[in-house]
Design a protein around this motif. Sequence first.
Motif, PDB file in Angstrom:
ATOM      1  N   MET A   1       0.859  -1.202   0.000  1.00  0.00           N
ATOM      2  CA  MET A   1       0.000   0.000   0.000  1.00  0.00           C
ATOM      3  C   MET A   1       0.882   1.234   0.000  1.00  0.00           C
ATOM      4  O   MET A   1       1.752   1.380   0.835  1.00  0.00           O
ATOM      5  CB  MET A   1      -0.897  -0.027   1.236  1.00  0.00           C
ATOM      6  N   ARG A   2       0.654   2.108  -0.990  1.00  0.00           N
ATOM      7  CA  ARG A   2       1.519   3.288  -1.084  1.00  0.00           C
ATOM      8  C   ARG A   2       1.216   4.244   0.059  1.00  0.00           C
ATOM      9  O   ARG A   2       0.093   4.336   0.553  1.00  0.00           O
ATOM     10  CB  ARG A   2       1.336   3.951  -2.440  1.00  0.00           C
ATOM     11  N   HIS A   3       2.271   4.956   0.431  1.00  0.00           N
ATOM     12  CA  HIS A   3       2.144   5.893   1.546  1.00  0.00           C
ATOM     13  C   HIS A   3       1.616   7.226   1.022  1.00  0.00           C
ATOM     14  O   HIS A   3       2.117   7.755   0.041  1.00  0.00           O
ATOM     15  CB  HIS A   3       3.496   6.077   2.211  1.00  0.00           C
ATOM     16  N   LYS A   4       0.601   7.749   1.682  1.00  0.00           N
ATOM     17  CA  LYS A   4       0.117   9.072   1.317  1.00  0.00           C
ATOM     18  C   LYS A   4       0.898  10.107   2.123  1.00  0.00           C
ATOM     19  O   LYS A   4       1.840   9.773   2.821  1.00  0.00           O
ATOM     20  CB  LYS A   4      -1.384   9.147   1.574  1.00  0.00           C
ATOM     21  N   THR A   5       0.536  11.355   2.026  1.00  0.00           N
ATOM     22  CA  THR A   5       1.374  12.381   2.660  1.00  0.00           C
ATOM     23  C   THR A   5       1.267  12.297   4.182  1.00  0.00           C
ATOM     24  O   THR A   5       0.277  11.811   4.727  1.00  0.00           O
ATOM     25  CB  THR A   5       0.926  13.780   2.229  1.00  0.00           C
ATOM     26  N   ASP A   6       2.304  12.797   4.839  1.00  0.00           N
ATOM     27  CA  ASP A   6       2.315  12.808   6.296  1.00  0.00           C
ATOM     28  C   ASP A   6       1.220  13.708   6.847  1.00  0.00           C
ATOM     29  O   ASP A   6       0.633  13.421   7.897  1.00  0.00           O
ATOM     30  CB  ASP A   6       3.683  13.304   6.801  1.00  0.00           C
ATOM     31  N   ILE A   7       0.961  14.827   6.140  1.00  0.00           N
ATOM     32  CA  ILE A   7      -0.061  15.772   6.609  1.00  0.00           C
ATOM     33  C   ILE A   7      -1.405  15.059   6.692  1.00  0.00           C
ATOM     34  O   ILE A   7      -2.115  15.123   7.701  1.00  0.00           O
ATOM     35  CB  ILE A   7      -0.150  16.975   5.650  1.00  0.00           C
ATOM     36  N   LEU A   8      -1.752  14.370   5.616  1.00  0.00           N
ATOM     37  CA  LEU A   8      -3.026  13.644   5.574  1.00  0.00           C
ATOM     38  C   LEU A   8      -3.080  12.599   6.679  1.00  0.00           C
ATOM     39  O   LEU A   8      -4.076  12.470   7.408  1.00  0.00           O
ATOM     40  CB  LEU A   8      -3.163  12.989   4.201  1.00  0.00           C
ATOM     41  N   ASP A   9      -1.963  11.889   6.810  1.00  0.00           N
ATOM     42  CA  ASP A   9      -1.884  10.822   7.807  1.00  0.00           C
ATOM     43  C   ASP A   9      -2.124  11.366   9.217  1.00  0.00           C
ATOM     44  O   ASP A   9      -2.993  10.889   9.955  1.00  0.00           O
ATOM     45  CB  ASP A   9      -0.488  10.201   7.702  1.00  0.00           C
ATOM     46  N   VAL A  10      -1.396  12.404   9.574  1.00  0.00           N
ATOM     47  CA  VAL A  10      -1.492  12.949  10.931  1.00  0.00           C
ATOM     48  C   VAL A  10      -2.852  13.588  11.151  1.00  0.00           C
ATOM     49  O   VAL A  10      -3.506  13.360  12.180  1.00  0.00           O
ATOM     50  CB  VAL A  10      -0.352  13.965  11.177  1.00  0.00           C
ATOM     51  N   ALA A  11      -3.305  14.377  10.181  1.00  0.00           N
ATOM     52  CA  ALA A  11      -4.575  15.088  10.354  1.00  0.00           C
ATOM     53  C   ALA A  11      -5.719  14.099  10.535  1.00  0.00           C
ATOM     54  O   ALA A  11      -6.571  14.269  11.420  1.00  0.00           O
ATOM     55  CB  ALA A  11      -4.830  15.990   9.149  1.00  0.00           C
ATOM     56  N   ALA A  12      -5.723  13.038   9.730  1.00  0.00           N
ATOM     57  CA  ALA A  12      -6.817  12.072   9.829  1.00  0.00           C
ATOM     58  C   ALA A  12      -6.798  11.371  11.174  1.00  0.00           C
ATOM     59  O   ALA A  12      -7.829  11.191  11.820  1.00  0.00           O
ATOM     60  CB  ALA A  12      -6.704  11.056   8.700  1.00  0.00           C
ATOM     61  N   ARG A  13      -5.600  11.005  11.631  1.00  0.00           N
ATOM     62  CA  ARG A  13      -5.531  10.264  12.894  1.00  0.00           C
ATOM     63  C   ARG A  13      -5.851  11.145  14.091  1.00  0.00           C
ATOM     64  O   ARG A  13      -6.346  10.669  15.104  1.00  0.00           O
ATOM     65  CB  ARG A  13      -4.154   9.628  13.045  1.00  0.00           C
ATOM     66  N   LYS A  14      -5.549  12.464  13.976  1.00  0.00           N
ATOM     67  CA  LYS A  14      -5.906  13.352  15.080  1.00  0.00           C
ATOM     68  C   LYS A  14      -7.384  13.718  15.047  1.00  0.00           C
ATOM     69  O   LYS A  14      -7.996  13.978  16.079  1.00  0.00           O
ATOM     70  CB  LYS A  14      -5.065  14.641  15.026  1.00  0.00           C
ATOM     71  N   LEU A  15      -7.955  13.777  13.845  1.00  0.00           N
ATOM     72  CA  LEU A  15      -9.334  14.255  13.702  1.00  0.00           C
ATOM     73  C   LEU A  15     -10.352  13.160  14.004  1.00  0.00           C
ATOM     74  O   LEU A  15     -11.409  13.424  14.583  1.00  0.00           O
ATOM     75  CB  LEU A  15      -9.523  14.762  12.270  1.00  0.00           C
ATOM     76  N   ALA A  16     -10.016  11.930  13.644  1.00  0.00           N
ATOM     77  CA  ALA A  16     -10.997  10.850  13.726  1.00  0.00           C
ATOM     78  C   ALA A  16     -11.566  10.662  15.140  1.00  0.00           C
ATOM     79  O   ALA A  16     -12.791  10.523  15.281  1.00  0.00           O
ATOM     80  CB  ALA A  16     -10.387   9.558  13.202  1.00  0.00           C
ATOM     81  N   PRO A  17     -10.737  10.674  16.210  1.00  0.00           N
ATOM     82  CA  PRO A  17     -11.325  10.489  17.547  1.00  0.00           C
ATOM     83  C   PRO A  17     -12.360  11.549  17.888  1.00  0.00           C
ATOM     84  O   PRO A  17     -13.383  11.246  18.511  1.00  0.00           O
ATOM     85  CB  PRO A  17     -10.108  10.592  18.480  1.00  0.00           C
ATOM     86  N   TYR A  18     -12.108  12.794  17.458  1.00  0.00           N
ATOM     87  CA  TYR A  18     -13.090  13.846  17.734  1.00  0.00           C
ATOM     88  C   TYR A  18     -14.380  13.595  16.976  1.00  0.00           C
ATOM     89  O   TYR A  18     -15.469  13.896  17.466  1.00  0.00           O
ATOM     90  CB  TYR A  18     -12.504  15.211  17.374  1.00  0.00           C
ATOM     91  N   MET A  19     -14.252  13.055  15.777  1.00  0.00           N
ATOM     92  CA  MET A  19     -15.462  12.729  15.021  1.00  0.00           C
ATOM     93  C   MET A  19     -16.239  11.627  15.724  1.00  0.00           C
ATOM     94  O   MET A  19     -17.470  11.660  15.781  1.00  0.00           O
ATOM     95  CB  MET A  19     -15.099  12.320  13.590  1.00  0.00           C
ATOM     96  N   PHE A  20     -15.516  10.648  16.288  1.00  0.00           N
ATOM     97  CA  PHE A  20     -16.204   9.586  17.027  1.00  0.00           C
ATOM     98  C   PHE A  20     -16.933  10.166  18.233  1.00  0.00           C
ATOM     99  O   PHE A  20     -18.092   9.827  18.502  1.00  0.00           O
ATOM    100  CB  PHE A  20     -15.214   8.519  17.493  1.00  0.00           C
ATOM    101  N   VAL A  21     -16.259  11.060  18.957  1.00  0.00           N
ATOM    102  CA  VAL A  21     -16.872  11.646  20.155  1.00  0.00           C
ATOM    103  C   VAL A  21     -18.101  12.455  19.764  1.00  0.00           C
ATOM    104  O   VAL A  21     -19.154  12.360  20.414  1.00  0.00           O
ATOM    105  CB  VAL A  21     -15.843  12.517  20.909  1.00  0.00           C
ATOM    106  N   PHE A  22     -17.974  13.245  18.698  1.00  0.00           N
ATOM    107  CA  PHE A  22     -19.115  14.058  18.279  1.00  0.00           C
ATOM    108  C   PHE A  22     -20.270  13.167  17.834  1.00  0.00           C
ATOM    109  O   PHE A  22     -21.436  13.440  18.143  1.00  0.00           O
ATOM    110  CB  PHE A  22     -18.694  15.002  17.147  1.00  0.00           C
TER     111      PHE A  22
END
Lengths: 140, 92
Positions: A1-22
């Motif tokens: 699986m090709r690696h996408k950008t670090d920005i996308l990676d970090v942003a998604a992993r930081k954002l997802a928990p907040y989406m779960f909480v909301f």
Amino acid sequence: MRHKTDILDVAARKLAPYMFVFGLYLVTYGDLSPGGGFQGGVVIASGIILLAIAKSVDAVEELIPLRRFAVAETTTFGLLLAVGIGGIVAGAGFLADFIGRGAIGPLPAARFVYALNILIGAKVAAGASLICMHLFGEER
Amino acid sequence: MKRAVEIAAAAVVAVFLILALAGDHPTESPIREYIVAHGVDDTGAVNLVASIYLGYRAFDTLGETIVLLIAVSGVMFLVKRSKPPADRDGDL
């Protein structure tokens, strides 16, 4: 699986928990404020889909096996039917409120609506993310 | 010619939409009055939307969940996973 950008990676992993909480907030406060099972479930699913897009379907599958989504989908549907039939058993009619009302306080007063919201939230979250997982996973 | 037909069709649709918007929109209705007056007492849900879709019309909501279940079943039936997950991206 090709690696996408670090920005996308970090942003998604930081954002997802907040989406779960909301999403959980929308589900659990559905009887008091705008929101509810469907809307909250879709927000939870969008958090899972965000992880799947930013990382990969396999990474999500490692976290939660797809089979578990399917089991959750069918189990919650069965529980919904069971709640409906419980109304018949209690003599109130199919999907009628047979649990009763609590006092306004820290616990939800509309227990029946609350329970249905939780079930529908889990079902929609599992179902919507399952559809997207399968569609994303197709192109491999 | 084709262009003129398209413009005419669009104009007809526009007229219908404008008429629909300009029409009379009764905000008073017996069922609305009833739900505003009794919704919280009947179902316990302060959110009247929730009191409608899980209190008065829970059967409709069950139908909606069946639609979702059928959609999931259809996708799972049509989309076969091409190969078992071999290459993993690892940490999440």
